[in-house]
Scaffold this motif. Structure first.
Motif, PDB file in Angstrom:
ATOM      1  N   SER A 161       0.840  -1.204   0.000  1.00 13.61           N
ATOM      2  CA  SER A 161       0.000   0.000   0.000  1.00 13.61           C
ATOM      3  C   SER A 161       0.869   1.245   0.000  1.00 13.61           C
ATOM      4  N   GLU A 162       1.923   1.201   0.794  1.00 19.87           N
ATOM      5  CA  GLU A 162       2.821   2.347   0.894  1.00 19.87           C
ATOM      6  C   GLU A 162       3.523   2.596  -0.450  1.00 19.87           C
ATOM      7  N   ALA A 163       3.875   1.505  -1.155  1.00 15.96           N
ATOM      8  CA  ALA A 163       4.637   1.638  -2.400  1.00 15.96           C
ATOM      9  C   ALA A 163       3.760   2.005  -3.599  1.00 15.96           C
ATOM     10  N   THR A 164       2.431   1.780  -3.488  1.00 15.06           N
ATOM     11  CA  THR A 164       1.571   2.011  -4.663  1.00 15.06           C
ATOM     12  C   THR A 164       0.359   2.868  -4.276  1.00 15.06           C
ATOM     13  N   PHE A 165      -0.667   2.211  -3.757  1.00 12.68           N
ATOM     14  CA  PHE A 165      -1.874   2.874  -3.256  1.00 12.68           C
ATOM     15  C   PHE A 165      -2.501   1.908  -2.270  1.00 12.68           C
ATOM     16  N   ASP A 166      -3.356   2.418  -1.400  1.00  9.45           N
ATOM     17  CA  ASP A 166      -3.936   1.562  -0.367  1.00  9.45           C
ATOM     18  C   ASP A 166      -4.763   0.438  -0.983  1.00  9.45           C
ATOM     19  N   TYR A 167      -4.600  -0.732  -0.429  1.00  8.65           N
ATOM     20  CA  TYR A 167      -5.421  -1.886  -0.817  1.00  8.65           C
ATOM     21  C   TYR A 167      -6.886  -1.464  -0.709  1.00  8.65           C
ATOM     22  N   PRO A 168      -7.649  -1.604  -1.807  1.00 10.28           N
ATOM     23  CA  PRO A 168      -8.981  -0.989  -1.797  1.00 10.28           C
ATOM     24  C   PRO A 168     -10.127  -1.892  -1.342  1.00 10.28           C
ATOM     25  N   TYR A 169      -9.875  -3.191  -1.174  1.00  6.23           N
ATOM     26  CA  TYR A 169     -10.983  -4.126  -0.955  1.00  6.23           C
ATOM     27  C   TYR A 169     -11.223  -4.379   0.537  1.00  6.23           C
ATOM     28  N   PRO A 170     -12.396  -4.952   0.907  1.00  4.53           N
ATOM     29  CA  PRO A 170     -12.707  -5.133   2.335  1.00  4.53           C
ATOM     30  C   PRO A 170     -12.006  -6.318   3.001  1.00  4.53           C
ATOM     31  N   VAL A 171     -11.674  -7.375   2.213  1.00  5.05           N
ATOM     32  CA  VAL A 171     -11.041  -8.555   2.820  1.00  5.05           C
ATOM     33  C   VAL A 171      -9.795  -8.939   2.036  1.00  5.05           C
ATOM     34  N   CYS A 172      -8.900  -9.651   2.705  1.00  7.03           N
ATOM     35  CA  CYS A 172      -7.720 -10.204   2.037  1.00  7.03           C
ATOM     36  C   CYS A 172      -7.448 -11.568   2.672  1.00  7.03           C
ATOM     37  N   HIS A 199       3.817 -12.880  -1.691  1.00  8.06           N
ATOM     38  CA  HIS A 199       3.788 -12.764  -3.156  1.00  8.06           C
ATOM     39  C   HIS A 199       2.350 -12.806  -3.682  1.00  8.06           C
ATOM     40  N   GLU A 200       1.580 -13.789  -3.226  1.00  5.88           N
ATOM     41  CA  GLU A 200       0.221 -13.947  -3.780  1.00  5.88           C
ATOM     42  C   GLU A 200      -0.701 -12.827  -3.302  1.00  5.88           C
ATOM     43  N   VAL A 201      -0.524 -12.366  -2.079  1.00  2.00           N
ATOM     44  CA  VAL A 201      -1.292 -11.198  -1.625  1.00  2.00           C
ATOM     45  C   VAL A 201      -0.903  -9.997  -2.489  1.00  2.00           C
ATOM     46  N   GLY A 202       0.405  -9.900  -2.791  1.00  5.91           N
ATOM     47  CA  GLY A 202       0.890  -8.784  -3.619  1.00  5.91           C
ATOM     48  C   GLY A 202       0.275  -8.759  -5.007  1.00  5.91           C
ATOM     49  N   HIS A 203      -0.090  -9.936  -5.509  1.00  2.98           N
ATOM     50  CA  HIS A 203      -0.731  -9.983  -6.832  1.00  2.98           C
ATOM     51  C   HIS A 203      -2.067  -9.228  -6.847  1.00  2.98           C
ATOM     52  N   ASN A 204      -2.618  -8.892  -5.696  1.00  2.00           N
ATOM     53  CA  ASN A 204      -3.821  -8.061  -5.698  1.00  2.00           C
ATOM     54  C   ASN A 204      -3.565  -6.747  -6.439  1.00  2.00           C
ATOM     55  N   TRP A 205      -2.292  -6.273  -6.374  1.00  2.00           N
ATOM     56  CA  TRP A 205      -1.949  -5.046  -7.106  1.00  2.00           C
ATOM     57  C   TRP A 205      -1.606  -5.376  -8.556  1.00  2.00           C
ATOM     58  N   PHE A 206      -0.637  -6.288  -8.713  1.00  2.00           N
ATOM     59  CA  PHE A 206      -0.174  -6.695 -10.056  1.00  2.00           C
ATOM     60  C   PHE A 206      -0.526  -8.160 -10.241  1.00  2.00           C
ATOM     61  N   PRO A 207      -1.462  -8.565 -11.014  1.00  2.00           N
ATOM     62  CA  PRO A 207      -2.207  -7.850 -12.038  1.00  2.00           C
ATOM     63  C   PRO A 207      -3.678  -7.627 -11.703  1.00  2.00           C
ATOM     64  N   MET A 208      -4.099  -7.857 -10.441  1.00  2.00           N
ATOM     65  CA  MET A 208      -5.537  -7.822 -10.179  1.00  2.00           C
ATOM     66  C   MET A 208      -6.105  -6.398 -10.298  1.00  2.00           C
ATOM     67  N   ILE A 209      -5.295  -5.390  -9.979  1.00  2.00           N
ATOM     68  CA  ILE A 209      -5.778  -4.009 -10.110  1.00  2.00           C
ATOM     69  C   ILE A 209      -5.025  -3.282 -11.237  1.00  2.00           C
ATOM     70  N   ILE A 210      -3.689  -3.375 -11.208  1.00  2.00           N
ATOM     71  CA  ILE A 210      -2.909  -2.837 -12.329  1.00  2.00           C
ATOM     72  C   ILE A 210      -2.867  -3.997 -13.321  1.00  2.00           C
ATOM     73  N   SER A 211      -3.921  -4.031 -14.161  1.00  2.00           N
ATOM     74  CA  SER A 211      -4.327  -5.271 -14.812  1.00  2.00           C
ATOM     75  C   SER A 211      -3.649  -5.460 -16.163  1.00  2.00           C
ATOM     76  N   SER A 212      -2.363  -5.831 -16.126  1.00  2.00           N
ATOM     77  CA  SER A 212      -1.633  -6.097 -17.358  1.00  2.00           C
ATOM     78  C   SER A 212      -2.095  -7.429 -17.944  1.00  2.00           C
ATOM     79  N   ASP A 213      -1.680  -7.698 -19.160  1.00  2.00           N
ATOM     80  CA  ASP A 213      -2.087  -8.906 -19.878  1.00  2.00           C
ATOM     81  C   ASP A 213      -1.094 -10.027 -19.551  1.00  2.00           C
ATOM     82  N   GLU A 214      -1.491 -10.911 -18.623  1.00  2.00           N
ATOM     83  CA  GLU A 214      -0.591 -11.987 -18.197  1.00  2.00           C
ATOM     84  C   GLU A 214      -0.363 -13.028 -19.282  1.00  2.00           C
TER      85      GLU A 214
END
Ligand SMILES: [Zn+2]
Length: 744
Positions: free
Chosen positions: A370-381, A422-437
């Motif tokens: 969150s600090e490096a990008t933007f706050d995690y926006p969803y209610p659960v993780c 790592h897998e929690v981090g994927h919430n940012w890349f690509p789940m929100i910053i949604s590049s073409d995997e």
């Protein structure tokens, strides 16, 4: 500007000395012709353009898990919004479960070697000897008016032909009913989902993902992204809102993307109270289902059903896990603009480490990312335990790692915690910053691993984390096998994708942050990229351009070398020459003495003179500048001051050769005769004029006894044996071989 031909000619003579003798490769030329040109959708600065658009797909799904038969069936309504400027006469839908159908074997991503003593599982991967009835049964595809639509299935893609074209700016509704046999995860290579059966208590953990027919992406870059799912290249998905109802045996607990809508009908009063307690707990998790309760559930095997209802907004996918084996813990994590319920679900087989580490690891990842990008926006993780592989989905991930007999080595524990981060981090890349995997695996894996390794380094300093040295073995590898990072996902080898798509981009970003751009500027540029492409679909060029745009650092040379080639860094400290300049009227005897010293050393060994400082400094005569060199200038330098400033100082001319091909900044460590050290840094641009060899001059007060290149291993130099002066004698491989042969 006008300059005379004769001046040009003399400049040519003066600077011609540094010209390279091998072909110029344009290592500092712009990469504009290697990435998509900017347009009104994507700007030249790397931001979404004024006409940027993307499609949207909202889903309403009702699904039921049949535990007796291990099947999942569902009915879904997709509302598809055509925000593109184009009219669409057909739509493409992804049917990823079809990848496991016999006949749809992965197109070459498995190593097709038959070896003696091969185990049955490997043989199953290879031959699919057990013909499991994998893949979808599509019961119908209908439009809003309940009319059947014509479809055509091509492996993992289904084309839905519309009765009238879907006009730009309009939306359409599809109703699809489907079912499939959930696969046994142990049966297929790279199984990211499926079930795991626990024979000891006759129970199953279901990890349900890419489970419902999903809209393929239609975009400005390639139209329909309908490249087949071949397992290595993951997913390209549109954003939308989800309402999902999941019916499971009544003694199951369901962990899912989204916020639970009906806790009063699926949770006990006790569980609801514990969840309320967890909302107030910010330092440690609260057990929602305890071990004892999970053990009771394991025995129950209810044949009643319950329906769990979830809602998720602005997500690109939806996954869930279901089992009566689950323990469940939860705590709140406070971020500047959001409070997130961090939760873990695991069978008793995950104890004790899952109870101790999983939710804590979620918290660390949420905070650092969150600090490096933007706050995690969803209610659960949520982190769900599985036997192996980590796999990410919005708000939920399936993470491998279990103790054996309650014990876990430190290495295994570090691996497990690293996987969760790592897998929690994927919430940012690509789940929100949604590049073409499916196309560019490195875009999400590389950026995510970079922040995952930063989280490990900052929050778990006792664990090993990636540094530039981590990539040296890979980059020293056979160039006939290596591919550049800019290789599409499915063209990479199974043995190489981890290093090439995860580690190499990570190290590249570490070098940009720590050694090339600098932390503050880099962090700002990285954050800019994350925020520009939040809930959007960035391409590689958008990342490359944004990092330059937000930092004012020209990085084309870096992208060109690190992302588009398989070159490596190998700098050779070829020579260091030591000079002294004396004042015109200084003691002639001193000069004679050092000249004598030189002659003596020369007499001993001419070899030594090129390899160390034993010859002492070479005395050079600095002459007065002739008037002609000043041209038309009437002013004159204070030449005696120049002489005074340099007099008696140690002047070192360093020659560095580029052996590996990659241009990089040069870091030089000086070890002085008195034991102290100092560092000089030269930017990568020093290689602009000559890509193969550079010379640079340094003035030092103190005498130098040793010079080292890249002393802190910042640049993944693949051969550090040629980084020092005086040169360290090392026999070449050929010499070693020769010596061995001759019995020495
Ligand atoms: Zn990953």
């Amino acid at each position: 500007m006008r300059i005379s031909i004769s001046l040009l000619f003399s400049l040519f003579l003066l600077f011609n000395i540094g010209a390279q003798t091998q072909p110029w490769q344009g290592k500092f030329e712009p990469i504009d012709n290697m990435i998509s040109p900017p347009n009104t959708y994507r700007t030249a600065s790397g931001a979404p353009g004024k006409d940027y658009w993307q499609q949207r797909a909202d889903y309403k799904i009702k699904a039921e898990l049949d535990e007796a038969n291990n099947t999942l069936s569902g009915e879904e309504t997709i509302t598809y919004y055509n925000n593109s400027p184009d009219d669409l006469s057909y739509l493409w839908i992804q049917l990823e479960q079809n990848v496991n159908k016999k006949g749809n074997e992965d197109f070459g991503s498995i190593n097709n070697n038959i070896t003696d003593g091969m185990n049955a599982r490997q043989m199953q991967f290879l031959t699919r000897a057990i013909n499991f009835p994998a893949g979808y049964t599509i019961k119908y595809v209908k439009n809003e008016g309940d009319n059947n639509l014509k479809t055509m299935v091509n492996n993992t893609m289904m084309k839905v032909k519309l009765n009238q074209p879907l006009k730009s700016g309009e939306s359409t509704v599809l109703n699809i009913a489907w079912s499939y046999h959930i696969t046994d995860r142990s049966m297929y290579l790279l199984s990211r989902e499926g079930y795991e059966y626990f024979p000891e208590d006759d129970n199953t953990v279901y990890l349900i993902a890419h489970w419902f027919p999903r809209m393929a992406v239609y975009n400005d870059t390639e139209g329909w992204q309908n490249q087949q799912f071949q397992k290595l290249g993951e997913f390209a998905l549109e954003f939308g809102d989800y309402e999902v109802e999941i019916t499971v045996p009544s003694d199951h607990a369901v962990a899912s993307t989204g916020a639970l809508q009906n806790p009063e009908s699926v949770l006990t009063k006790k569980q609801r109270n514990r969840l309320k307690e967890a909302e107030k707990s910010f330092d440690k998790p609260v057990m929602i289902i305890t071990k004892e309760e999970a053990l009771t559930n394991e025995k129950e095997k209810s044949n009643k059903k319950k329906t769990w209802k979830f809602k998720a907004e602005n997500v690109r996918d939806f996954a869930f896990a279901s089992s009566r084996k689950f323990l469940w813990d939860a705590q709140n994590v406070k971020l500047p603009t959001n409070t997130v319920m961090a939760m873990s679900f695991y069978p008793k087989e995950g104890l004790p480490v899952w109870k101790e580490e999983s939710t804590k690891a979620i918290m660390h990842a949420l905070e650092v990312y969150s600090e490096a990008t933007f706050d995690y926006p969803y209610p659960v993780c949520i982190s769900v335990n599985t036997s192996n592989i980590g796999m990410e989905f919005p708000m939920i991930s399936f993470n491998g790692g279990r103790p054996k007999n309650g014990k876990m080595s430190n290495g295994a524990k570090a691996g497990m915690i690293g996987t969760i981060i790592h897998e929690v981090g994927h919430n940012w890349f690509p789940m929100i910053i949604s590049s073409d995997e499916r196309k560019w695996m490195w875009m999400d894996e590389g950026l995510n691993t970079f922040l995952h390794q930063r989280t490990v380094a900052e929050r778990y300093p006792d664990f090993n984390s990636t540094t530039p040295n981590s990539i040296v073995p890979f980059m020293s590898g056979d160039k006939n096998i290596l591919r550049p990072i800019m290789t599409t996902s499915d063209s990479e080898l199974m043995s190489q994708f981890g290093a090439n798509f995860y580690l190499k981009p990570t190290v590249g970003l570490q070098m940009l942050r720590n050694s090339i751009i600098g932390k503050e500027l880099f962090d700002e540029a990285f954050k800019e990229y994350a925020n520009r492409w939040k809930y959007k679909h960035p391409n590689p060029g958008d990342l490359f351009r944004t990092l330059e745009d937000a930092s004012a650092v020209d990085l084309d040379w870096f992208y060109r070398g690190w992302f588009f080639t398989t070159d490596n860094v190998d700098m050779e400290l070829n020579d260091v020459k030591w000079f002294k300049v004396y004042e015109e009227h200084s003691n002639i005897e001193d000069q004679n003495q050092s000249a004598k010293l030189k002659i003596e050393a020369d007499g001993k060994s001419t070899e030594a003179s090129a390899k160390d400082f034993s010859n002492g400094p070479e005395t050079i005569n600095m002459t007065s500048t002739p008037d002609a060199s000043y041209g038309g200038f009437l002013s004159r330098l204070d030449e005696s001051e120049v002489r005074k400033q340099l007099s008696g100082k140690n002047i070192y001319e360093v020659t560095i050769k580029n052996k590996g091909g990659l241009v990089m900044p040069v870091t030089i460590e000086w070890v002085f005769a008195d034991g102290t050290k100092a560092i000089d840094r030269l930017p990568a641009e020093i290689w602009r004029r000559n890509e193969y060899e550079i010379k640079h001059t340094f003035v030092k007060e103190k005498e130098v006894s040793k010079v080292n290149l890249d002393p802190n291993f910042e640049f993944a130099d693949t051969n550090t044996k040629n980084n020092s002066f005086p040169k360290v004698e090392t026999a070449s491989d050929f010499e070693k071989f020769k010596n061995k042969q001759s019995g020495n």
